[in-house]
Design an enzyme around this catalytic site. Sequence first.
Site, mmCIF file in Angstrom:
data_model
loop_
_atom_site.group_PDB
_atom_site.id
_atom_site.type_symbol
_atom_site.label_atom_id
_atom_site.label_comp_id
_atom_site.label_asym_id
_atom_site.label_seq_id
_atom_site.Cartn_x
_atom_site.Cartn_y
_atom_site.Cartn_z
ATOM 1 N N ASP A 41 0.820 -1.223 0.000
ATOM 2 C CA ASP A 41 0.000 0.000 0.000
ATOM 3 C C ASP A 41 0.851 1.268 0.000
ATOM 4 O O ASP A 41 0.597 2.199 0.776
ATOM 5 C CB ASP A 41 -0.927 0.037 1.218
ATOM 6 C CG ASP A 41 -1.631 -1.266 1.504
ATOM 7 O OD1 ASP A 41 -1.910 -1.996 0.536
ATOM 8 O OD2 ASP A 41 -1.909 -1.557 2.680
ATOM 9 N N GLU A 76 -11.156 -0.813 -3.350
ATOM 10 C CA GLU A 76 -10.455 -0.090 -2.285
ATOM 11 C C GLU A 76 -9.302 0.699 -2.904
ATOM 12 O O GLU A 76 -9.184 0.809 -4.120
ATOM 13 C CB GLU A 76 -9.911 -1.079 -1.250
ATOM 14 C CG GLU A 76 -8.946 -2.101 -1.842
ATOM 15 C CD GLU A 76 -8.678 -3.288 -0.936
ATOM 16 O OE1 GLU A 76 -9.420 -3.476 0.047
ATOM 17 O OE2 GLU A 76 -7.719 -4.035 -1.218
#
Length: 320
Positions: free
Chosen positions: A33, A202
Amino acid sequence: MKKLLYVTYFLLYTSAILAQTAGNPVFKGWYADPEGIIFGKKYWIYPTYSAPYNKQVFFDAFSSTDLVTWTKHERILDTTAIKWAKRAVWAPSIIEKDGKYFLFFGANDIQNDNEYGGIGIAVADNPAGPFKDYLNKPLIDKFHNGAQPIDQFVFKDKDEYYLIYGGWRHCNIAHLKKDFTGFIPFEDGKIFKEITPENYVEGPFMFKKDGKYYFMWSEGGWTGPNYSVAYAIADSPFGPFKRIGKILQQDPKIGTGAGHHSVIHDPKSKDWYIVYHRRPLDQTDGNARVTCIDQMFFDKNGLIKPVVITNEGVKKNTIK
């Protein structure tokens, strides 16, 4: 098979160094991420420490002057500084404002409104920290429009700041107050405006180019090989965003699960970079993710070309 893969990685890494390219992954360790950003004359990457949730309780950061050599800044923030965060801090997003560095993060992986956690903010005087809790509570601690309060991204548009966030296939945008202590309602009185595009899962990210707003997100499951990134373009940060297509995905010869990305661009340069995580070919564990950088290109119409993921990575490039 594993021994052969390790030898291959070593040779590729060695050749990358000799060729003055970064090599992928760009630094050692399990990290995911990643948010890439420029502060001053340095590139920075703020990733999730990829581990089981009860061990994923701190953030490291990495800085570089040239995209090739990276310096690790250990534990710029951990849950000892965030009293309400008990487990699973991830997907940091950072922005500089008035000489302070504000680090937004998700914590506790709440599954409903009865659990305590969500999106918080930490602050520091230096991009390497140490960071401390800014609000001493979550900024968002409830589900709105079905969006789990995770995967936050702070977007600056002129002099206004917006928080774009959301898991569980829903994405919201909210207008941040100037001091980041809360939100400014939209004209209709709502705080959270849903901007979810088709196939959104997401990992939202937004940037502006040539007056257009490029909205990007992750699709698929983060533990699987088909994790990927798609995008849309609109005339406003509020959309509407119509999905154009995927631009980042696995290459079975290079790595799988390529997703949850960010974009780095020096305004004085023509170069664009996508920073993302992927899973090495010899790994199947969901948390076995590494951070990589490859170049991102646009066609003559401003559309993003599919990204070619590489083992070599990007060439040395100092900030203009």
